[in-house]
Design a protein around this motif. Structure first.
Motif, short mmCIF file in Angstrom:
data_model
loop_
_atom_site.label_atom_id
_atom_site.label_comp_id
_atom_site.label_asym_id
_atom_site.label_seq_id
_atom_site.Cartn_x
_atom_site.Cartn_y
_atom_site.Cartn_z
N GLU B 43 -7.86 4.89 4.45
CA GLU B 43 -7.37 6.27 4.32
C GLU B 43 -5.96 6.46 4.84
O GLU B 43 -5.52 7.58 5.09
N GLU B 44 -5.22 5.39 5.04
CA GLU B 44 -3.85 5.51 5.52
C GLU B 44 -2.89 5.56 4.34
O GLU B 44 -3.09 4.86 3.35
N LEU B 45 -1.86 6.39 4.45
CA LEU B 45 -0.84 6.41 3.40
C LEU B 45 0.41 5.71 3.93
O LEU B 45 1.08 6.22 4.83
N VAL B 46 0.66 4.54 3.41
CA VAL B 46 1.80 3.75 3.83
C VAL B 46 2.88 3.85 2.76
O VAL B 46 2.59 3.70 1.58
N VAL B 47 4.10 4.14 3.21
CA VAL B 47 5.21 4.18 2.26
C VAL B 47 6.08 2.95 2.49
O VAL B 47 6.45 2.65 3.61
N LEU B 48 6.35 2.26 1.42
CA LEU B 48 7.18 1.07 1.47
C LEU B 48 8.55 1.45 0.95
O LEU B 48 8.71 1.86 -0.20
N LEU B 49 9.53 1.33 1.84
CA LEU B 49 10.87 1.80 1.52
C LEU B 49 11.82 0.62 1.43
O LEU B 49 11.71 -0.33 2.19
N GLY B 50 12.72 0.69 0.51
CA GLY B 50 13.70 -0.40 0.43
C GLY B 50 14.59 -0.20 -0.77
O GLY B 50 14.22 0.52 -1.71
N PRO B 51 15.74 -0.84 -0.76
CA PRO B 51 16.63 -0.71 -1.91
C PRO B 51 16.08 -1.42 -3.13
O PRO B 51 15.13 -2.20 -3.04
N SER B 52 16.67 -1.18 -4.28
CA SER B 52 16.24 -1.84 -5.52
C SER B 52 16.34 -3.35 -5.36
O SER B 52 17.28 -3.85 -4.76
N GLY B 53 15.34 -4.03 -5.87
CA GLY B 53 15.40 -5.49 -5.88
C GLY B 53 15.03 -6.14 -4.58
O GLY B 53 15.24 -7.34 -4.40
N CYS B 54 14.44 -5.39 -3.63
CA CYS B 54 14.11 -5.98 -2.34
C CYS B 54 12.71 -6.60 -2.35
O CYS B 54 12.30 -7.23 -1.40
N GLY B 55 11.98 -6.42 -3.45
CA GLY B 55 10.64 -7.03 -3.53
C GLY B 55 9.51 -6.04 -3.35
O GLY B 55 8.35 -6.44 -3.25
N LYS B 56 9.83 -4.73 -3.34
CA LYS B 56 8.77 -3.72 -3.18
C LYS B 56 7.75 -3.81 -4.30
O LYS B 56 6.55 -3.91 -4.07
N SER B 57 8.26 -3.77 -5.52
CA SER B 57 7.36 -3.78 -6.67
C SER B 57 6.63 -5.11 -6.79
O SER B 57 5.48 -5.16 -7.25
N THR B 58 7.30 -6.19 -6.39
CA THR B 58 6.65 -7.50 -6.42
C THR B 58 5.42 -7.49 -5.51
O THR B 58 4.34 -7.95 -5.89
N LEU B 59 5.60 -6.92 -4.31
CA LEU B 59 4.48 -6.83 -3.37
C LEU B 59 3.36 -5.98 -3.95
O LEU B 59 2.18 -6.33 -3.86
N LEU B 60 3.74 -4.87 -4.58
CA LEU B 60 2.74 -3.98 -5.14
C LEU B 60 1.95 -4.66 -6.26
O LEU B 60 0.74 -4.49 -6.37
N ARG B 61 2.64 -5.45 -7.06
CA ARG B 61 1.95 -6.16 -8.15
C ARG B 61 0.99 -7.20 -7.61
O ARG B 61 -0.05 -7.46 -8.21
N LEU B 62 1.34 -7.80 -6.45
CA LEU B 62 0.41 -8.75 -5.82
C LEU B 62 -0.84 -8.02 -5.35
O LEU B 62 -1.96 -8.49 -5.55
N LEU B 63 -0.65 -6.85 -4.73
CA LEU B 63 -1.79 -6.07 -4.24
C LEU B 63 -2.64 -5.59 -5.40
O LEU B 63 -3.86 -5.47 -5.29
N ALA B 64 -2.00 -5.30 -6.53
CA ALA B 64 -2.75 -4.83 -7.69
C ALA B 64 -3.53 -5.96 -8.36
O ALA B 64 -4.43 -5.71 -9.15
N GLY B 65 -3.15 -7.19 -8.06
CA GLY B 65 -3.79 -8.32 -8.72
C GLY B 65 -3.16 -8.64 -10.05
O GLY B 65 -3.72 -9.41 -10.84
N LEU B 66 -2.01 -8.04 -10.34
CA LEU B 66 -1.33 -8.32 -11.60
C LEU B 66 -0.59 -9.65 -11.55
O LEU B 66 -0.35 -10.27 -12.56
N ASP B 67 -0.19 -10.07 -10.34
CA ASP B 67 0.44 -11.38 -10.15
C ASP B 67 -0.28 -12.08 -9.01
O ASP B 67 -0.98 -11.46 -8.22
#
Lengths: 295, 246
Positions: B43-67
């Motif tokens: 139930e925690e809301l974590v915000v991942l902040l960072g500039p474009s291209g820092c790997g935010k979306s890459t991490l999210l895709r790993l958590l999603a199981g897409l990669d």
């Protein structure tokens, strides 16, 4: 601390003269005065929609024929073609010929579409399906329909089988190619999204891939219907003792140009009907699509 | 309300909504995620902040199981959902069928209608996606994510394409939805104000790792305007290497 202050550049504006050229004003469409003449003009421009051009051609043809510019043996007037059609019908020739042609086209289409759709779906969905069908169909695609005909006569004789197979060959190949491309062309991001919602393979196929491939499928259907008529013509003109093609060959032999035209007109009507059929399907099945409406 | 607590490390021992251990992700020679560690509590809301291209979306895709990661371990609940940057609605399905895409069972339609009402789209279930505005479409995709009652919701810059006013409305909506749906959330963004508005904890990414972590314990009013907010904002900009430019 903030020593990197941005100095706003000083812009010296010259006293430009107000530009009055190149301006557009948009008003509601109703605001433009709709005179009776205006609406009449719009009505008159395309009174019959897509049929306007064919009708104009027909009228010009009729006028030229009556004026004697076109010879009767060359191209009889549309009215006299209609008269020959009625005559042929009353003689009991046209009805059975038309029936047998439609039967051939129907059976050929059914076989061709079935094979094309099944192979296209398997090829589109499965890698092994692609390997199995794609090469063969690509080879078939480059072989002209008319060039296969002599070979088919050698293989299957001059009976109904050759005719039906030729039509189904014409219908099946474009259906496969378009369906395959359509399924492979479904937006990858939507497939990814569907996977993440927990939709299984069945949902993925029925709700994402099949509807997504529908526009391409309808393009394939358009080609299939047109090519099946083409196959019908090819099959019937070479060896037949009944059917529309026979009617045309017979007319040619006895220099009955009217009879030839009756056959041609019926072929073209079949093409027109096929196109209208696909149009209706598109209107019903592709309601979701934001489409371009030409003005 | 107290201010912010800046910690260098995530708090261990909490029941995890998600756990990422020593994860490595490479694209060719470029190491995008370099032994990254991340734990998200239930139930925690974590915000991942960072500039474009820092790997935010890459991490999210790993958590999603897409990669899949090239090294390390990712553990997430099986019941998870993603809200993408674009709405990714099926244009050939009406709103209701878009929401029920992954749902099974006889009450699927009713549940979808309930969630659509929650996101403020009651009565719009028969609309085609082409008839929706950008904000409405993104609300449908939010409803599609929440309808399966996921334990982890991953949001990949979900409001980046929306206008400022709609974005603020969406923030209110997310806060309201959190009180009804008890899910852990990971929201990826490059918008500092969005992070402050929504987060329980803000993580700033740098060099393929979680650089700093800020726990945010501010009231809704304090998140909009307060000294603590400005301090947090300054700290975040500092973490992002933008200290002198605000």
């Amino acid at each position: 601390m903030t020593d990197i202050g941005l100095k706003s550049p000083v812009v010296v504006r010259a006293a430009e003269p107000p530009r009055t050229t190149g301006r557009e004003v948009f008003l509601p469409r109703d605001a433009r005065r709709r005179t009776a003449l205006h609406t009449l003009g719009r009505r008159l421009r395309w009174p019959l929609g897509v049929y306007t051009t064919p009708v104009v051609v027909l009228i010009a043809w009729e006028v030229l024929a009556r004026a004697g510019v076109l010879k009767k043996t060359y191209a009889p007037a549309p009215t006299s073609i209609v008269r020959s059609a009625v005559d042929l019908w009353q003689q009991g020739v046209l009805g059975p010929d038309l029936a047998i042609s439609l039967q051939r086209a129907g059976i050929g289409l059914a076989i061709g579409l079935t094979v094309g759709i099944v192979a296209g779906v398997l090829g589109g969905l499965l890698r092994s399906g692609e390997y199995l069908f794609n090469g063969v169909v690509q080879i078939f695609n480059t072989i002209p329909l008319l060039a296969v005909l002599p070979l088919m006569i050698v293989w299957f004789g001059i009976d109904e089988l050759t005719k039906v197979l030729l039509i189904s060959f014409g219908a099946g190949v474009p259906m496969y190619l378009n369906l395959f491309a359509a399924i492979r062309g479904v937006d990858q991001r939507l497939i990814e999204m569907a996977r993440t919602t927990g939709a299984g393979d069945w949902r993925l196929v029925t709700r994402v891939l099949v509807p997504g491939a529908l526009p391409g499928f309808l393009v394939g259907l358009r080609f299939s219907l047109a090519y099946s008529v083409l196959g019908l013509v090819a099959a019937e003109t070479v060896n037949a003792d009944k059917g529309l093609g026979f009617l045309i060959t017979q007319g040619q032999t006895y220099l009955q140009t009217g009879q030839v035209f009756v056959g041609l007109v019926i072929y073209s009507l079949l093409g027109l009907l096929a196109d209208q059929f696909v149009r209706v399907l598109e209107r019903v099945l592709l309601r979701w699509r934001p489409s371009y409406e030409a003005s | 309300m107290s201010g912010t607590v800046v910690t260098r490390e995530t708090r261990p021992g909490q029941q995890a909504g998600a756990a990422v251990e020593q994860v490595v992700r490479r694209f060719g020679d470029r190491v995008v995620l370099d032994h990254l560690e991340l734990t998200i509590g239930a139930e925690e809301l974590v915000v991942l902040l960072g500039p474009s291209g820092c790997g935010k979306s890459t991490l999210l895709r790993l958590l999603a199981g897409l990669d899949r990661p090239d090294g390390g371990r990712v553990e997430v609940p099986a019941k998870r959902a993603i809200v993408f940057q674009a709405d990714r609605l099926l244009p050939w399905q009406r709103v209701l069928r878009n929401v029920t895409l992954g749902l099974h069972g006889p009450d699927a339609d009713r549940r979808a209608l309930d969630v659509l009402a929650e996101v403020g789209l009651a009565g719009r279930e028969k609309a085609w996606p082409k008839e929706l505005s950008g904000g409405e479409a993104q609300r449908v995709s939010l409803a599609r994510a929440l309808v399966s009652e996921p334990e982890l919701v991953l949001l990949d810059e979900p409001f980046a394409a929306l206008d400022a006013i709609t974005r603020l409305r969406m923030h209110d909506l997310v806060r309201a939805l959190r009180s009804k749906h008890h899910a852990a959330m990971l929201l990826v963004t490059h918008d500092v104000d969005e992070a402050i508005a929504l987060a329980d904890r803000i993580l700033v990414m740098s060099n393929g790792r979680i650089g700093t972590s800020h726990r945010v314990e501010l009231s809704a009013a304090d998140r909009e305007a307060s000294v603590a907010r400005e301090e947090l904002r300054a700290a975040l900009l500092n973490d992002l290497g933008l200290a002198n430019q605000h």
